[in-house]
Enzyme design. Structure first.
Site, short mmCIF file in Angstrom:
data_model
loop_
_atom_site.label_atom_id
_atom_site.label_comp_id
_atom_site.label_asym_id
_atom_site.label_seq_id
_atom_site.Cartn_x
_atom_site.Cartn_y
_atom_site.Cartn_z
CG ASN A 189 -1.89 -1.17 1.17
OD1 ASN A 189 -2.07 -1.78 0.11
ND2 ASN A 189 -2.50 -1.50 2.29
CB VAL A 190 1.28 3.94 -2.30
CG1 VAL A 190 2.02 2.89 -3.13
CG2 VAL A 190 -0.09 4.22 -2.92
CG ASP A 191 -2.87 3.38 2.37
OD1 ASP A 191 -1.99 3.12 3.24
OD2 ASP A 191 -3.82 2.60 2.12
CG HIS A 222 3.91 -1.74 -4.78
ND1 HIS A 222 2.73 -2.44 -4.89
CD2 HIS A 222 4.87 -2.59 -5.22
CE1 HIS A 222 2.96 -3.66 -5.36
NE2 HIS A 222 4.27 -3.78 -5.56
CB CYS A 240 13.23 14.43 -9.97
SG CYS A 240 13.71 14.95 -11.63
N GLY A 276 -5.31 -9.10 2.90
CA GLY A 276 -5.95 -8.12 2.00
C GLY A 276 -5.22 -7.90 0.70
CB THR A 277 -2.45 -8.81 -1.03
OG1 THR A 277 -1.89 -8.80 -2.34
CG2 THR A 277 -1.89 -9.98 -0.23
CG ASN A 298 -8.71 -11.68 0.53
OD1 ASN A 298 -9.86 -11.37 0.23
ND2 ASN A 298 -7.66 -11.27 -0.16
N PRO A 299 -11.61 -11.81 2.65
CG PRO A 299 -12.95 -9.94 2.21
CD PRO A 299 -11.54 -10.36 2.48
P1 OAD Z 1 -6.09 -5.72 -5.02
O1 OAD Z 1 -7.03 -4.60 -5.26
O2 OAD Z 1 -5.57 -6.48 -6.17
O3 OAD Z 1 -6.73 -6.80 -4.03
C1 OAD Z 1 -7.33 -6.41 -2.84
C2 OAD Z 1 -7.65 -7.67 -2.08
O4 OAD Z 1 -8.22 -7.28 -0.84
C3 OAD Z 1 -8.66 -8.59 -2.76
O5 OAD Z 1 -8.19 -9.93 -2.72
C4 OAD Z 1 -9.93 -8.46 -1.88
O6 OAD Z 1 -10.66 -9.69 -1.79
C5 OAD Z 1 -9.30 -8.13 -0.56
N1 OAD Z 1 -10.17 -7.40 0.39
C6 OAD Z 1 -11.18 -6.55 0.11
N2 OAD Z 1 -11.72 -6.06 1.25
C7 OAD Z 1 -11.02 -6.62 2.27
C8 OAD Z 1 -11.08 -6.52 3.69
N3 OAD Z 1 -11.97 -5.72 4.30
N4 OAD Z 1 -10.19 -7.25 4.42
C9 OAD Z 1 -9.29 -8.06 3.82
N5 OAD Z 1 -9.19 -8.18 2.49
C10 OAD Z 1 -10.04 -7.48 1.71
O7 OAD Z 1 -4.90 -5.08 -4.16
P2 OAD Z 1 -3.43 -5.60 -3.92
O8 OAD Z 1 -3.35 -7.06 -3.81
O9 OAD Z 1 -2.88 -4.76 -2.83
O10 OAD Z 1 0.55 -2.03 -7.24
O11 OAD Z 1 -2.73 -5.16 -5.26
C11 OAD Z 1 -1.35 -5.31 -5.35
C12 OAD Z 1 -0.78 -4.22 -6.17
O12 OAD Z 1 -1.45 -4.19 -7.40
C13 OAD Z 1 -1.00 -2.82 -5.63
O13 OAD Z 1 -0.04 -2.46 -4.68
C14 OAD Z 1 -0.83 -2.00 -6.86
C15 OAD Z 1 -1.63 -2.83 -7.82
O14 OAD Z 1 -1.21 -2.82 -9.06
C16 OAD Z 1 1.14 -0.93 -7.67
O15 OAD Z 1 0.62 0.16 -7.61
C17 OAD Z 1 2.50 -1.19 -8.22
#
Ligand code: OAD
Length: 252
Positions: free
Chosen positions: A107-109, A127, A135, A195-196, A221-222
């Site tokens: 997460n970048v937040d 990330h 820059c 949550g990924t 993860n749900p």
């Molecule tokens: P995703 O948006 O791909 O996946 C989010 C995951 O969170 C999904 O598997 C959902 O089921 C799960 N989820 C949703 N609500 C949730 C909750 N309340 N509790 C737990 N899990 C929940 O996001 P990332 O896997 O973070 O990269 O994506 C990875 C990277 O892909 C990001 O960092 C970004 C993107 O491209 C860059 O920006 C380089």
């Protein structure tokens, strides 16, 4: 064992009670309950016609720097308005519990840091961080610049375009962060993937590295992900419920 809110398997509680080295990988799902849309969720309003994958690339930036800068300005605003949720707060507590603890985030937040993570062990940002700017030409972080009305603004040193300090598609991850993440996955006893979606590499390989090295892998993860079948324990539900329940199950 059953906690009131969320079932936590007893063997997992026992394992964590005796664990010395724990690593955690978080993704956008951890911030979902803070109201930050996950990366793959539908874009809203002004941005509904764009796919993030089309905006988050160096090519997109070169093609239309203003559009990409403004999209990130919108996202920055969103995350600044968001507050850490119970999942972030539980991870702050977990950091205090183990002799070695590594929090790796995609997460970048900045919400982990705002919640208070990183006091004992630095948060590994795979990330980047949307609150930082760098820059585009020189790749160095820029803390302040003069607003001239130009979008994106210009680097005060070289006049190049400024960009968010995040990793875009087709870009390498920061080497040191990636190395530290590999080592944590390799050396931990328990690895939590929270949550990924587990589809963006190289972060998606970290839990498998931990499994190969003999660690137990816990997925929170749900929804099902490619990791679900291989995970040692699956807590199927929102991180904002599962993590506080896990924390209270660990408290004797
Ligand atoms: P995703 O948006 O791909 O996946 C989010 C995951 O969170 C999904 O598997 C959902 O089921 C799960 N989820 C949703 N609500 C949730 C909750 N309340 N509790 C737990 N899990 C929940 O996001 P990332 O896997 O973070 O990269 O994506 C990875 C990277 O892909 C990001 O960092 C970004 C993107 O491209 C860059 O920006 C380089």
């Amino acid at each position: 064992m059953l906690t009131e809110q969320f079932p936590i398997p007893w063997p997992l509680v026992e394992l964590l009670r005796s664990a010395q080295r724990v690593a955690v990988l978080t993704g956008a799902g951890v911030s979902a309950e803070s109201g930050v849309p996950t990366f793959r969720e539908a874009q809203t309003g002004l941005w509904s016609n764009y796919r993030p994958e089309e905006l988050a690339t160096p090519q997109a930036f070169l093609h239309n720097p203003r559009l990409v800068w403004e999209w990130y300005a919108w996202r920055r605003n969103l995350v600044l308005k968001a507050e850490p949720n119970p999942a972030h707060l539980a991870l702050v507590e977990l950091e205090q519990r183990f002799p070695h603890f590594t929090l790796i985030t995609q997460n970048v937040d900045n919400l982990h840091q705002r919640a208070g993570s990183g006091k004992r062990f630095p948060v590994i940002e795979l990330h980047g961080n949307i609150l930082r700017t760098k820059c585009f030409e020189e790749n160095r972080e820029i803390a302040s610049w003069q607003e001239t009305g130009e979008t994106p603004p210009r680097c005060p040193h070289c006049g190049g375009m400024l960009r968010p300090d995040v990793v875009w598609f087709n870009e390498p991850l920061p080497e040191q962060a990636l190395q530290a993440a590999w080592e944590a996955a390799q050396n931990c006893q328990v690895f939590l993937s929270i949550g990924t979606s587990g589809i963006v590499q190289p972060a998606a390989s970290l839990p498998y590295r931990a499994l190969d090295a003999g660690a137990a892998v816990v997925e929170i993860n749900p929804d099902e992900t490619p990791l679900t079948r291989s995970a040692t324990f699956v807590l199927s539900g929102p991180a904002g419920q599962a993590l506080p329940a896990l924390l209270s199950a660990l408290t004797p």
